[in-house]
Design an enzyme around this catalytic site. Structure first.
Site, mmCIF file in Angstrom:
data_model
loop_
_atom_site.group_PDB
_atom_site.id
_atom_site.type_symbol
_atom_site.label_atom_id
_atom_site.label_comp_id
_atom_site.label_asym_id
_atom_site.label_seq_id
_atom_site.Cartn_x
_atom_site.Cartn_y
_atom_site.Cartn_z
ATOM 1 N N TYR A 1 -3.236 -15.846 -89.830
ATOM 2 C CA TYR A 1 -3.385 -15.956 -88.372
ATOM 3 C C TYR A 1 -2.026 -15.815 -87.688
ATOM 4 O O TYR A 1 -1.904 -15.163 -86.648
ATOM 5 C CB TYR A 1 -4.035 -17.290 -87.995
ATOM 6 C CG TYR A 1 -4.371 -17.358 -86.517
ATOM 7 C CD1 TYR A 1 -5.597 -16.904 -86.050
ATOM 8 C CD2 TYR A 1 -3.438 -17.827 -85.587
ATOM 9 C CE1 TYR A 1 -5.904 -16.916 -84.708
ATOM 10 C CE2 TYR A 1 -3.737 -17.848 -84.233
ATOM 11 C CZ TYR A 1 -4.965 -17.395 -83.796
ATOM 12 O OH TYR A 1 -5.261 -17.393 -82.466
ATOM 13 N N PHE B 1 -2.469 7.413 -63.814
ATOM 14 C CA PHE B 1 -3.419 7.508 -64.923
ATOM 15 C C PHE B 1 -4.518 6.493 -64.629
ATOM 16 O O PHE B 1 -4.271 5.455 -64.011
ATOM 17 C CB PHE B 1 -2.769 7.266 -66.298
ATOM 18 C CG PHE B 1 -3.800 7.450 -67.381
ATOM 19 C CD1 PHE B 1 -4.281 8.719 -67.657
ATOM 20 C CD2 PHE B 1 -4.349 6.369 -68.052
ATOM 21 C CE1 PHE B 1 -5.295 8.903 -68.593
ATOM 22 C CE2 PHE B 1 -5.357 6.547 -68.985
ATOM 23 C CZ PHE B 1 -5.828 7.814 -69.271
ATOM 24 N N ASP C 1 5.366 4.257 -69.173
ATOM 25 C CA ASP C 1 4.148 4.392 -69.964
ATOM 26 C C ASP C 1 4.558 5.366 -71.059
ATOM 27 O O ASP C 1 4.586 6.579 -70.860
ATOM 28 C CB ASP C 1 3.002 4.946 -69.104
ATOM 29 C CG ASP C 1 1.715 5.076 -69.915
ATOM 30 O OD1 ASP C 1 1.809 5.209 -71.150
ATOM 31 O OD2 ASP C 1 0.628 5.055 -69.318
ATOM 32 N N LYS D 1 -2.321 7.180 -79.646
ATOM 33 C CA LYS D 1 -1.975 8.602 -79.506
ATOM 34 C C LYS D 1 -0.835 8.959 -80.477
ATOM 35 O O LYS D 1 -1.078 9.222 -81.635
ATOM 36 C CB LYS D 1 -1.563 8.905 -78.051
ATOM 37 C CG LYS D 1 -2.733 8.965 -77.078
ATOM 38 C CD LYS D 1 -3.200 7.626 -76.608
ATOM 39 C CE LYS D 1 -4.174 7.703 -75.457
ATOM 40 N NZ LYS D 1 -4.776 6.407 -75.154
ATOM 41 N N ARG E 1 -11.256 15.895 -66.067
ATOM 42 C CA ARG E 1 -10.055 15.237 -65.537
ATOM 43 C C ARG E 1 -9.829 15.782 -64.124
ATOM 44 O O ARG E 1 -9.007 16.649 -63.886
ATOM 45 C CB ARG E 1 -8.823 15.528 -66.416
ATOM 46 C CG ARG E 1 -8.880 14.958 -67.813
ATOM 47 C CD ARG E 1 -8.481 13.511 -67.962
ATOM 48 N NE ARG E 1 -9.457 12.521 -67.576
ATOM 49 C CZ ARG E 1 -9.374 11.225 -67.875
ATOM 50 N NH1 ARG E 1 -8.377 10.762 -68.585
ATOM 51 N NH2 ARG E 1 -10.274 10.375 -67.463
ATOM 52 N N PHE F 1 -15.686 7.536 -64.434
ATOM 53 C CA PHE F 1 -15.877 8.704 -65.297
ATOM 54 C C PHE F 1 -16.451 8.345 -66.664
ATOM 55 O O PHE F 1 -17.087 9.167 -67.310
ATOM 56 C CB PHE F 1 -14.544 9.465 -65.470
ATOM 57 C CG PHE F 1 -13.454 8.627 -66.083
ATOM 58 C CD1 PHE F 1 -12.661 7.813 -65.297
ATOM 59 C CD2 PHE F 1 -13.224 8.648 -67.452
ATOM 60 C CE1 PHE F 1 -11.661 7.029 -65.860
ATOM 61 C CE2 PHE F 1 -12.231 7.872 -68.029
ATOM 62 C CZ PHE F 1 -11.456 7.053 -67.228
HETATM 63 N N1 PM9 Z 1 -5.721 7.556 -72.547
HETATM 64 C C1 PM9 Z 1 -7.081 9.450 -72.955
HETATM 65 O O1 PM9 Z 1 -8.123 9.945 -73.427
HETATM 66 C C2 PM9 Z 1 -8.047 7.177 -73.429
HETATM 67 C C3 PM9 Z 1 -8.789 6.490 -72.375
HETATM 68 S S1 PM9 Z 1 -9.035 7.254 -70.824
HETATM 69 C C4 PM9 Z 1 -10.128 8.433 -71.105
HETATM 70 O O2 PM9 Z 1 -6.167 10.144 -72.478
HETATM 71 C C5 PM9 Z 1 -1.987 6.674 -70.816
HETATM 72 C C6 PM9 Z 1 -1.028 7.707 -70.385
HETATM 73 C C7 PM9 Z 1 -3.146 7.017 -71.486
HETATM 74 C C8 PM9 Z 1 -4.076 5.988 -71.877
HETATM 75 C C9 PM9 Z 1 -5.298 6.305 -72.475
HETATM 76 C C10 PM9 Z 1 -3.739 4.645 -71.577
HETATM 77 C C11 PM9 Z 1 -4.649 3.527 -71.961
HETATM 78 C C12 PM9 Z 1 -2.575 4.361 -70.909
HETATM 79 N N2 PM9 Z 1 -1.724 5.384 -70.544
HETATM 80 O O3 PM9 Z 1 -6.912 3.811 -74.123
HETATM 81 O O4 PM9 Z 1 -6.280 1.509 -73.526
HETATM 82 O O5 PM9 Z 1 -3.378 8.297 -71.741
HETATM 83 O O6 PM9 Z 1 -5.283 2.557 -75.533
HETATM 84 O O7 PM9 Z 1 -4.606 3.321 -73.330
HETATM 85 C C13 PM9 Z 1 -6.898 8.018 -72.974
HETATM 86 P P1 PM9 Z 1 -5.840 2.772 -74.170
#
Ligand code: PM9
Length: 456
Positions: free
Chosen positions: A71, A123, A214, A257, A381, A448
């Site tokens: 934990y 975003f 970010d 990513k 998008r 979306f």
């Molecule tokens: N990005 C993407 O597909 C997944 C969710 S929205 C469709 O591009 C940025 C620049 C992103 C992002 C997610 C997040 C959020 C923050 N900043 O999905 O929560 O491209 O891990 O991150 C998506 P999480």
């Protein structure tokens, strides 16, 4: 033209099926013409997102077996902390289950009601996490980013004059912090230059403004700096990353990513107050500060993936695979955002379907039509993603109305890219017959993901 040679070999495969035309029509109708609502088993090539869809390496899978599921104080947390210190140069680390959780912890601390957060294009999740504590995100990206045809090499750059104008109009106290995205997603995966980051730091120092990155796609951004910016042609990617991060006061990161993992996120900073606050809040929302909603094994895969995702040879293949798909489309005149971005190829739906008015959601329509035609799943998008104006409640129609063909990392071969290109070219040739959509259901947040549509 051939695609880039993959710097890996395939050790395990997953079968995919091709639904027939009848099933494709049924599936997209059942999904309310929203590709997020399709079942994965109805998809042949899944280009919905590059988020959490990477193939991990044998090194990462081996790391999973070394998960310390204690934990508190799991050894994998310390490995992750060390990777972040080595690759990004931040001292303090708070893990989270994904990027938006890091946004929540960071932005709810830094944003006061009525404050502005200038950013190089919004975003979706970032905008929501600025709005929930009462703030407003405003755009400071250069004008070139709003023009799909403009070939500026760093379309992710901040326009300092736009930032200055917000300070002049509202006063510096009204600015919560400056938010800078790497390899700007909604602009088409467009990088920011080192020179721009350096100038922004100098500018913000004069006003004692904090800069929060970010850094979600920072490794891909670093590759573009090496490829396009004078003086960085042979600089190791990690050195570029560390210099980039040195111009910020901290970052949020969706590690789904560039870190080549299926789940995870974190925030990192050198600022003690940010660290202490977010570390105390992570236990309310995510879990103890040494796991933040992740299993020990996930922390290990992430720790290894951050290093692998910053390797030059991997990034060269990655960026060039995306470019290969984009060039096949561009060569025959399919309208895409230029230059081709880091993580995806973006179709310009306004040029692809010029006969559709904005209120018939051209990008949503095109994403649905691509699926129906070829079982390739893509993502809208454009105006559906942008949502409504917070004050007037009206739909906002951004200049960019795009469909994203997002390439998962190390998952698809160049032959898959060629199948995708051929399908889209075929659809482009019969684009006049594509009819628009009407929105029939709209959820309150991030519409979306769950909105539903009907064919007109
Ligand atoms: N990005 C993407 O597909 C997944 C969710 S929205 C469709 O591009 C940025 C620049 C992103 C992002 C997610 C997040 C959020 C923050 N900043 O999905 O929560 O491209 O891990 O991150 C998506 P999480």
């Amino acid at each position: 033209m051939n695609g880039p040679v993959e710097p890996f070999k395939i050790k395990m495969i997953e079968h995919v099926g091709m639904p027939d035309e009848k099933r494709r029509k049924e599936a997209i109708q059942e999904a309310g013409y929203n590709t997020f609502l399709l079942k994965s088993e109805d998809v042949f090539i899944d280009l919905l997102t590059d988020s959490g869809t990477s193939a991990m390496s044998d090194n990462q899978w081996a790391g999973l077996m070394l998960g310390d599921e204690a934990y508190a104080g799991a050894r994998n947390f310390y490995h992750l902390e060390k990777s972040i210190q080595d690759v990004l140069g931040f001292k303090y680390v708070v893990p989270t289950h994904q990027g938006r959780a890091a946004e929540h912890l960071m932005y709810s601390y830094l944003v006061q009601p009525e404050q502005l957060v200038p950013r190089n294009m919004y975003f979706t999740t970032s905008k929501v996490h600025v709005e929930l504590p009462g703030g407003k995100m405003v755009d400071i990206i250069i004008d070139e980013a709003h023009d799909p045809e403009n070939e500026h090499p760093f379309k992710g750059n901040v326009d300092l004059q736009k930032l200055q104008a917000f300070i002049d109009e509202y006063g510096v106290d009204k600015i919560a912090f400056v938010n800078v995205e790497m390899d700007v997603n909604m602009a088409g995966g467009q990088p920011i230059s080192m020179e721009n980051l350096r100038n922004l730091r100098e500018f913000c120092d004069d006003y004692r403004l904090r800069i929060i990155f970010d850094a979600t796609r920072s490794s891909e951004n670093a590759y573009f700096i090496r490829e396009r910016e004078k003086g960085y042609e042979s600089t190791p990617i990690i050195e570029i990353l560390r210099e980039m991060m040195s111009y910020s006061d901290g970052c949020i990161y969706s590690s789904k990513k560039d870190c080549l993992v299926n789940i995870g996120g974190f925030l990192a900073t050198n600022e003690k107050d940010i660290f202490e606050h977010t570390r105390s809040m992570v236990v309310v929302y995510e879990g103890l500060h040494t796991y933040g909603g992740l299993a020990g094994r996930d922390l290990e895969a992430l720790s290894r993936g951050l290093r692998e995702g910053a390797e030059y040879n991997y990034l060269k293949y990655r960026i060039n695979q995306v470019r290969h798909l984009g060039e096949m489309l561009m060569d025959v005149g399919v309208p895409i955002v230029k230059p081709i971005g880091g993580h995806a190829v973006f179709l310009n739906a306004l040029k692809f379907l010029p006969h559709l008015p904005r209120n018939q959601w051209p990008a949503q329509t095109l994403a649905a039509a691509i699926y129906e035609d070829s079982a390739v799943r893509t993502m809208e998008r454009g105006a559906v993603s942008k949502g409504r104006d917070k004050e007037t409640g009206e739909n906002i129609f951004p200049a960019l109305e795009l469909v994203r063909l997002t390439i998962p990392r190390r998952v698809y071969t160049n032959t898959h890219m060629e199948y995708t290109a051929k399908s889209i070219i075929r659809l482009y040739e019969k684009r006049d017959i594509i009819k628009g959509l009407k929105m029939i259901y709209e959820p309150k947040y991030l519409r979306f993901f769950q909105a539903r549509f009907e064919k007109i």
